[in-house]
Design a protein around this motif. Structure first.
Motif, short mmCIF file in Angstrom:
data_model
loop_
_atom_site.label_atom_id
_atom_site.label_comp_id
_atom_site.label_asym_id
_atom_site.label_seq_id
_atom_site.Cartn_x
_atom_site.Cartn_y
_atom_site.Cartn_z
N VAL A 1 29.80 23.62 8.37
CA VAL A 1 30.79 23.87 9.43
C VAL A 1 31.46 22.56 9.84
O VAL A 1 32.67 22.49 10.06
CB VAL A 1 30.11 24.54 10.65
CG1 VAL A 1 31.08 24.68 11.81
CG2 VAL A 1 29.55 25.91 10.25
N CYS B 1 20.45 29.75 1.69
CA CYS B 1 21.00 28.93 2.79
C CYS B 1 19.94 28.70 3.87
O CYS B 1 19.16 29.60 4.18
CB CYS B 1 22.21 29.67 3.38
SG CYS B 1 22.83 29.01 4.94
N GLY B 2 19.89 27.50 4.43
CA GLY B 2 18.96 27.18 5.51
C GLY B 2 19.59 27.30 6.89
O GLY B 2 18.95 26.98 7.89
N GLU B 3 20.84 27.74 6.95
CA GLU B 3 21.58 27.91 8.22
C GLU B 3 21.57 26.64 9.08
O GLU B 3 21.47 26.70 10.30
CB GLU B 3 21.07 29.13 8.99
CG GLU B 3 21.28 30.41 8.20
CD GLU B 3 21.05 31.71 8.98
OE1 GLU B 3 20.96 31.67 10.21
OE2 GLU B 3 20.98 32.77 8.32
N CYS B 4 21.64 25.48 8.42
CA CYS B 4 21.73 24.22 9.17
C CYS B 4 23.13 24.01 9.70
O CYS B 4 23.35 23.27 10.64
CB CYS B 4 21.32 23.04 8.30
SG CYS B 4 22.48 22.63 6.97
N MET B 5 24.11 24.65 9.05
CA MET B 5 25.52 24.63 9.44
C MET B 5 26.19 23.26 9.22
O MET B 5 27.20 22.95 9.84
CB MET B 5 25.72 25.09 10.89
CG MET B 5 25.19 26.49 11.15
SD MET B 5 26.10 27.72 10.18
CE MET B 5 25.07 29.16 10.39
N SER B 6 25.61 22.46 8.32
CA SER B 6 26.27 21.20 7.97
C SER B 6 27.65 21.46 7.39
O SER B 6 28.57 20.64 7.54
CB SER B 6 25.43 20.44 6.93
OG SER B 6 24.15 20.15 7.44
N PRO C 1 22.38 21.02 2.05
CA PRO C 1 21.00 20.69 1.65
C PRO C 1 20.41 21.72 0.69
O PRO C 1 19.62 21.37 -0.18
CB PRO C 1 20.22 20.70 2.97
CG PRO C 1 21.24 20.58 4.03
CD PRO C 1 22.48 21.23 3.50
#
Lengths: 356, 236
Positions: free
Chosen positions: B75, B68-73, B32
């Motif tokens: 991963v 980065c928003g650290e949403c981890m999409s 995102p």
């Protein structure tokens, strides 16, 4: 053969959620913005459905937001969580249920990291002992509170006063479900249905009579992004992501959105207000927004709890079109009253978004 | 091996997040942040995987790692089980430890974030709390939340919360003994040291920018230069 193969794949996405005896930890965001959701989660599970859910007055944040805003070291976050585990152990519980998806992801990440690096777990145990003189057992099971509601969805359906159907036509309501990234994107096997087919919310919506909408950006982030929301200068990122989702779901005319994470309902609700005020664009009918509910609020509505007891008046997008369509009884004049009918004035109205 | 790369390998998020990147770009496609910011996680992971010390140093001082928003999409989608988001967390951690975060506008935001979030944890027991949620900083919370904040006790009482009270419940007062335990955890695990480090480097940068630390906090919280987003021209 193909059917059996699919059954096998699907079985990998299932979770055996324990039926009872939970240690409950609250959410920084849910308790601040949707406090009645936490209140009614406990009330429904304990008083209506007879489950044992224990809360310690001594528990705190898991520090997950501070961790994902990169303001604390990983070992600090781990030791705060280890203290929560110690409180659970001291209270005699083995199953931990959390009100927050960021916490759920945080707990899962910590336990997985300890599994791979046992020396780190040993170091955190030592640090917790030095700081707090506490010891802990790791939880046998960690659930998000929505997992429990998912497990209890048929019991809730059997007591339903209202269903997710258009009271006039009998047609199912069109429901958008938003899972929240940290529920299963990091550790797919920890979420019901995994990252590909998460059914924790769609399972509830369907059990209560609704029809779930599939739309292109269904799995896109709500745009929270931690530092991308908390810092005022970064909020363009946050609203842009929400905007992308709404543009994608608009052609499907949803009646409502049901959310998993505590942050997502805040962003999907408030950014509708901002998009309306800035761009003049609204996504509901007649200048209104699409109502965004937590799963606890939706369970409460289905069970016939007063919408104002559930806190739907502190959403910026008014819930009335949804309530009216379902045929839910409510008293508009009581919407903004305090306890014991106390007059506590009313909020101002947005310029563009129609709220009530 | 280089010094900065060596330091990254000590971070457990780096150990988890970087196995073998094949540079396919799936992370960038799903990201995102990459859609809006001038951000490409594939390039970040590639720079780190090549053990390019100069490139890593540049990243530590850059705007890039803070997008980065650290949403981890990423991963979920990486076909090789990497976690670019975790690599970014390790880079941010190292940038903070070495004081490089003050070299970028987005990195400098660590100061207002640290003040707000760790302050809330140590004083109130939670990362976010209505007592420190100021409406003028959050106009997006809408007139309804302005009303909530003006009538906190009444509204939260109506919602079944325990705001302002001891015991169990939402928004209850966290006992001092528990706040003391959180402080002891921060002291024991490097949390307090991290806060002091961010303050030290930020005070130095504020002086360089000719600001008091409070002016710096407000400026870093509110100011966004042009050029971060894909659809903008670079500039001030």
């Amino acid at each position: 053969m193909i059917y059996q193969g699919k059954q096998k794949i699907w079985s990998d996405y299932q979770k055996e959620i324990p039926d009872d005896h939970w240690f409950y930890v609250r959410s920084c965001i849910r308790q601040s913005f949707f406090p009645a959701s936490e209140y009614y989660f406990l009330k429904i599970c304990r008083d209506m459905l007879g489950r044992d859910i224990y809360e310690s007055a001594h528990h705190t944040t898991c520090a997950g937001i501070a961790y994902h805003c990169d303001t604390i070291p990983q070992e600090t976050a781990m030791t705060v969580v280890a203290r929560q585990f110690a409180l659970m152990t001291e209270a005699g519980y083995k199953n931990l249920v959390t009100s927050c998806i960021t916490s759920f992801g945080n707990y899962c990440e910590i336990l997985e990291t300890w599994r791979e690096f046992p020396e780190l777990e040993a170091r955190i145990r030592e640090k917790l002992w030095k700081a707090c003189r506490r010891e802990f057992e790791k939880p046998e099971y960690i659930a998000h509170a929505s997992d429990l509601v998912y497990k209890l969805r048929d019991e809730i359906a059997s007591r339903a006063k209202y269903r997710l159907v258009d009271a006039a036509s009998g047609e199912p309501l069109r429901v958008v479900e938003h899972i929240g990234c940290h529920y299963s994107k990091m550790f797919p096997h920890k979420g019901v249905g995994g990252a590909e087919y998460p059914c924790v919310l769609s399972g509830m919506a369907e059990a209560w009579g609704g029809k779930v909408i599939d739309y292109p950006e269904r799995r896109h982030c709500c745009g929270f992004g931690f530092r991308q929301y908390f810092v005022k200068a970064n909020r363009g990122y946050s609203v842009s992501n929400t905007h992308k989702k709404f543009e994608s779901m608009e052609p499907y005319h949803p009646d409502m959105i049901i959310t998993n994470c505590p942050g997502c309902p805040y962003f999907l609700d408030r950014w509708q207000y901002v998009i309306a005020e800035q761009e003049g664009k609204t996504y509901g009918k007649g200048g209104r927004g699409i109502p965004v509910l937590t799963y606890e609020e939706l369970a409460g509505i289905v069970l016939g709890i007063d919408p104002w007891d559930l806190g739907l008046q502190i959403h910026q997008v008014g819930p009335e079109p949804l309530l009216d369509k379902m045929g839910v009884e409510y008293d508009p004049s009581r919407k903004y009253l305090g306890l014991d009918e106390k007059d506590i004035l009313k909020p101002g109205l947005p310029t563009v978004l129609k709220c009530c | 091996m280089g010094k900065l790369y060596d330091e990254l390998t000590e971070d457990y998020r780096f150990k988890e997040g970087l196995k073998t990147c094949i540079n396919c770009g799936t992370c960038t496609a799903i990201c995102p942040a990459a859609e809006f910011y001038r951000y490409d996680p594939r390039k970040i992971v590639d720079t780190v995987q090549r053990r390019d010390e100069e490139g890593i140093l540049e990243l530590l001082k850059s705007e890039t790692i803070w997008y980065c928003g650290e949403c981890m999409s990423c991963v979920t989608r990486c076909p090789r089980g990497n976690g670019p988001g975790l690599v970014v967390m390790a880079l941010r951690n190292l940038s903070t430890k070495l004081g490089y975060f003050t070299e970028s506008e987005k990195g400098r935001q660590l100061y207002p974030l640290t003040k707000a979030l760790t302050g809330n944890i140590l004083n109130l027991g939670y990362c976010v709390h209505p007592d420190t949620f100021v409406f003028r900083d959050h106009p997006e919370s809408g007139p309804v939340f302005e009303w909530v904040l003006e009538h906190k006790q009444d509204v939260y009482d109506r919602m079944g919360a325990a705001y302002g009270r001891q015991g169990e419940g939402a928004l209850r007062i966290i006992p001092q003994e528990d706040l003391d335990e959180l402080k002891a955890i921060f002291d024991e695990t490097g949390g307090t040291e991290r806060i002091e480090l961010v303050e030290k480097f930020s005070e130095k940068k504020a002086a360089e920018m000719g600001m008091t630390i409070e002016e710096y906090r407000k400026y870093t919280f509110e100011h966004c230069s042009r050029g971060h987003f894909n659809n903008e021209e670079a500039g001030i």
